[in-house]
Design a protein around this motif. Sequence first.
Motif, short mmCIF file in Angstrom:
data_model
loop_
_atom_site.label_atom_id
_atom_site.label_comp_id
_atom_site.label_asym_id
_atom_site.label_seq_id
_atom_site.Cartn_x
_atom_site.Cartn_y
_atom_site.Cartn_z
N ILE A 57 60.28 23.15 59.53
CA ILE A 57 59.30 24.23 59.52
C ILE A 57 58.57 24.30 60.85
N ALA A 58 58.19 23.14 61.39
CA ALA A 58 57.50 23.10 62.68
C ALA A 58 58.37 23.71 63.77
N GLY A 59 59.69 23.44 63.70
CA GLY A 59 60.62 24.01 64.68
C GLY A 59 60.73 25.51 64.55
N LEU A 60 60.78 26.01 63.31
CA LEU A 60 60.86 27.46 63.09
C LEU A 60 59.61 28.15 63.62
N ILE A 61 58.44 27.56 63.37
CA ILE A 61 57.19 28.14 63.85
C ILE A 61 57.15 28.14 65.37
N ALA A 122 54.68 36.16 59.75
CA ALA A 122 55.81 35.45 60.35
C ALA A 122 55.71 33.95 60.11
N LYS A 123 54.48 33.41 60.23
CA LYS A 123 54.29 31.97 60.01
C LYS A 123 54.56 31.61 58.56
N ARG A 124 54.09 32.46 57.62
CA ARG A 124 54.34 32.20 56.21
C ARG A 124 55.85 32.22 55.94
#
Length: 231
Positions: A57-61, A122-124
């Motif tokens: 998730i951190a990478g996607l954000i 986008a973050k969600r």
Amino acid sequence: MSRLDGETKRKLGEMNAGELLDAIDTQDETLSMGFSFEERVRLVVDDAYSTFTHSKIAGLIRRAGLRYPNADMRRIDLLDERGLNQQMLSQLGTCSFVDRQQNVVFQGFTGSGKSYLGCAIAKRACENRIRAHYVRMPDLEEAWVAAQDSPGGSGKFLRKYAAFTLLVIDEWLLDKPTESLRGMLLELMERRYGETSTVFCTQWQIGRDGTAGPGSWYRGSVDLVPARVSI
């Protein structure tokens, strides 16, 4: 669990099982002493999976290129005078519109919080392990101009931006687009239509027939929008 020997650790590392290895190394022997082998394995796997998910998730954000990386749907100011539809925002926060390949428009005047909302959505999406990307219209146009200067660049550009499951375009068409830009946008929207979702952040009112904006050039610039939030 018992400590692992060096060779076993090496093999786990070679298998890219670093999260599992860390979970085994950090498991408290005293606390898990009364557990069965299956229970201890389950705890280790749960811990490793939690670390893996958080990292993903951190990478996607990080790769989403958010203008406001700390944007959060739970921190949106819902004062009555802003006229925000809390029920609609809560529904958008589930990202169910992405599953339905629907598009969303955040429409409002400068400084009303459209960019923050776009980043929060986008973050969600990233938190739901959905590949999302945020881009300002001027930056998108600049990237398009640069892409045309390299062999095959136009195709690579379109494939890149068509591939995002959720694409947030901020400052949507503040100025009249060139014929080249307009053609690119129509092709990009055609590729994304029915396959992915797009969030438009704009100052202009977008009608159900696709019309509105400062002039006739705005017509047909976006497909029909089945969900809309005005701010």
